[in-house]
Design an enzyme around this catalytic site. Sequence first.
Site, PDB file in Angstrom:
ATOM      1  N   HIS A   1      32.826  19.397  80.984  1.00  0.00           N
ATOM      2  CA  HIS A   1      32.164  19.970  79.804  1.00  0.00           C
ATOM      3  C   HIS A   1      32.735  21.332  79.473  1.00  0.00           C
ATOM      4  O   HIS A   1      33.154  22.100  80.355  1.00  0.00           O
ATOM      5  CB  HIS A   1      30.652  20.027  79.991  1.00  0.00           C
ATOM      6  CG  HIS A   1      30.163  20.881  81.137  1.00  0.00           C
ATOM      7  ND1 HIS A   1      29.974  22.235  81.019  1.00  0.00           N
ATOM      8  CD2 HIS A   1      29.816  20.562  82.406  1.00  0.00           C
ATOM      9  CE1 HIS A   1      29.521  22.717  82.158  1.00  0.00           C
ATOM     10  NE2 HIS A   1      29.426  21.724  83.031  1.00  0.00           N
TER      11      HIS A   1
ATOM     12  N   HIS B   1      26.187  29.675  87.381  1.00  0.00           N
ATOM     13  CA  HIS B   1      25.128  30.326  86.615  1.00  0.00           C
ATOM     14  C   HIS B   1      24.741  31.687  87.174  1.00  0.00           C
ATOM     15  O   HIS B   1      23.843  32.341  86.620  1.00  0.00           O
ATOM     16  CB  HIS B   1      23.868  29.450  86.515  1.00  0.00           C
ATOM     17  CG  HIS B   1      24.118  28.085  85.962  1.00  0.00           C
ATOM     18  ND1 HIS B   1      23.092  27.160  85.784  1.00  0.00           N
ATOM     19  CD2 HIS B   1      25.243  27.452  85.561  1.00  0.00           C
ATOM     20  CE1 HIS B   1      23.593  26.037  85.295  1.00  0.00           C
ATOM     21  NE2 HIS B   1      24.898  26.194  85.158  1.00  0.00           N
TER      22      HIS B   1
ATOM     23  N   ASP C   1      31.552  26.784  86.817  1.00  0.00           N
ATOM     24  CA  ASP C   1      30.849  25.737  86.064  1.00  0.00           C
ATOM     25  C   ASP C   1      31.179  25.827  84.572  1.00  0.00           C
ATOM     26  O   ASP C   1      30.431  26.405  83.809  1.00  0.00           O
ATOM     27  CB  ASP C   1      29.343  25.886  86.285  1.00  0.00           C
ATOM     28  CG  ASP C   1      28.548  24.700  85.787  1.00  0.00           C
ATOM     29  OD1 ASP C   1      29.153  23.658  85.471  1.00  0.00           O
ATOM     30  OD2 ASP C   1      27.312  24.811  85.706  1.00  0.00           O
TER      31      ASP C   1
ATOM     32  N   ASP D   1      31.051  23.754  77.642  1.00  0.00           N
ATOM     33  CA  ASP D   1      30.063  24.813  77.443  1.00  0.00           C
ATOM     34  C   ASP D   1      29.672  25.493  78.750  1.00  0.00           C
ATOM     35  O   ASP D   1      29.897  24.971  79.849  1.00  0.00           O
ATOM     36  CB  ASP D   1      28.821  24.272  76.730  1.00  0.00           C
ATOM     37  CG  ASP D   1      28.103  23.185  77.514  1.00  0.00           C
ATOM     38  OD1 ASP D   1      28.785  22.367  78.152  1.00  0.00           O
ATOM     39  OD2 ASP D   1      26.853  23.155  77.483  1.00  0.00           O
TER      40      ASP D   1
ATOM     41  N   GLU E   1      26.455  20.322  77.581  1.00  0.00           N
ATOM     42  CA  GLU E   1      26.016  19.761  78.859  1.00  0.00           C
ATOM     43  C   GLU E   1      24.899  20.575  79.469  1.00  0.00           C
ATOM     44  O   GLU E   1      24.056  20.041  80.193  1.00  0.00           O
ATOM     45  CB  GLU E   1      27.199  19.691  79.831  1.00  0.00           C
ATOM     46  CG  GLU E   1      26.930  18.889  81.104  1.00  0.00           C
ATOM     47  CD  GLU E   1      26.339  19.717  82.238  1.00  0.00           C
ATOM     48  OE1 GLU E   1      25.867  19.133  83.234  1.00  0.00           O
ATOM     49  OE2 GLU E   1      26.320  20.969  82.142  1.00  0.00           O
ATOM     50  N   GLU E   2      24.893  21.878  79.191  1.00  0.00           N
ATOM     51  CA  GLU E   2      23.965  22.788  79.857  1.00  0.00           C
ATOM     52  C   GLU E   2      22.616  22.903  79.157  1.00  0.00           C
ATOM     53  O   GLU E   2      21.831  23.795  79.469  1.00  0.00           O
ATOM     54  CB  GLU E   2      24.599  24.190  79.955  1.00  0.00           C
ATOM     55  CG  GLU E   2      25.897  24.256  80.747  1.00  0.00           C
ATOM     56  CD  GLU E   2      25.693  24.143  82.250  1.00  0.00           C
ATOM     57  OE1 GLU E   2      24.538  23.882  82.674  1.00  0.00           O
ATOM     58  OE2 GLU E   2      26.665  24.314  82.991  1.00  0.00           O
TER      59      GLU E   2
END
Length: 373
Positions: A75, A349, A112, A77, A146-147
């Site tokens: 992904h 994150h 991520d 994003d 995705e997030e």
Amino acid sequence: MTVESVPVLDLRQDVALLTAALMDINSVSGNETALADAVEDGLRAIPGLHVVRDGDAIVARTELGRPERVILAGHLDTVPLPVTEGARGTVPSTWDSGVPGSGLLYGRGATDMKGGVAVQLALAASMFDGGAEPAKDVTFVFYDHEEVEAEKSGLGRLVRNYPELLRGDFAILLEPTDGTVEGGCNGTMRFDVTTVGEAAHSARAWMGHNAIHDAAPILGRLAAYEPRTITVDGLDYRESLNAVKIHGGTAGNVIPDRCVVEINYRFAPDKNPDQAEAHVRELLQGFDVVRTDAAAGARPGLNHPAAASFVAAVGAEPKPKYGWTDVARFSELGVPAVNFGPGDALLAHKDNEHVDADAIRECFRALRLWLAD
């Protein structure tokens, strides 16, 4: 009116430097267009790739007529940028060594998962170098959203709009795994458990009934619950069942007439969502339980020949994936899938999100060798 230029990505540069270039393009969920434009332009410049764009998702495929097709997905994003002053996990990226390409790379998306996306792009750019075509046909998938909520998922949109482009024999999701294959994933499910009382002035509490107090047995059952560890296809998946939020009451002088406990159940891929729901309802029998969200898990699929050969090529003992990832979407399509990518998922994150440059290079090396075999 001025038209912003599309950032130019050099897909043939060192893969760690490419990661930094990707991180420097802010792509918080809902703001992926600039990065998607750059990725699309870079892919369309590679001869031998058939490229399709859908919103801010891009699919690029080889058409070599190989007997086996592998999907590499990631992904674009990221979660929002940190708000803590001085946080290093932000945009633009920085190198702890002060030397680009050396040491630890800090910034939003480092683990991520722009390291994994950089590996995908570098593989796409290098697979025809020197006339050496890959031994497998490859589908590269880059997607948005995705997030955030599942209904916004760019991968889910591709499944609906272009299911034929997502057919394959085996899929690898380049989520961070510290360079170890993580098979399948747990499912996830959320519930609201509601208690209802009767409002009254808190000075005359006996005239009402306290709904928050009635939630105590719910919390008691959850606190006493012992999560299970379940073996699925040789991997041990640890479950968890927790209250994650509680809300009720209207004012400081009013006995609350309603209380809602929000619960999250992470369940092993030996069961489907309906079976998982039945387990929670049995534990909370006697209460008003409403399922608000659910996503099935995915079995490891490590017995598939392509998965077995990939695990052998990586060399490390495979592990289970405790969190939910999009391997579950591929599993629903009948495509066995695993997680494999650079970076420590525990850093995702965080305000100090970072990845080691050499970990990105090692992930690229392992996949390139396997695709050529």
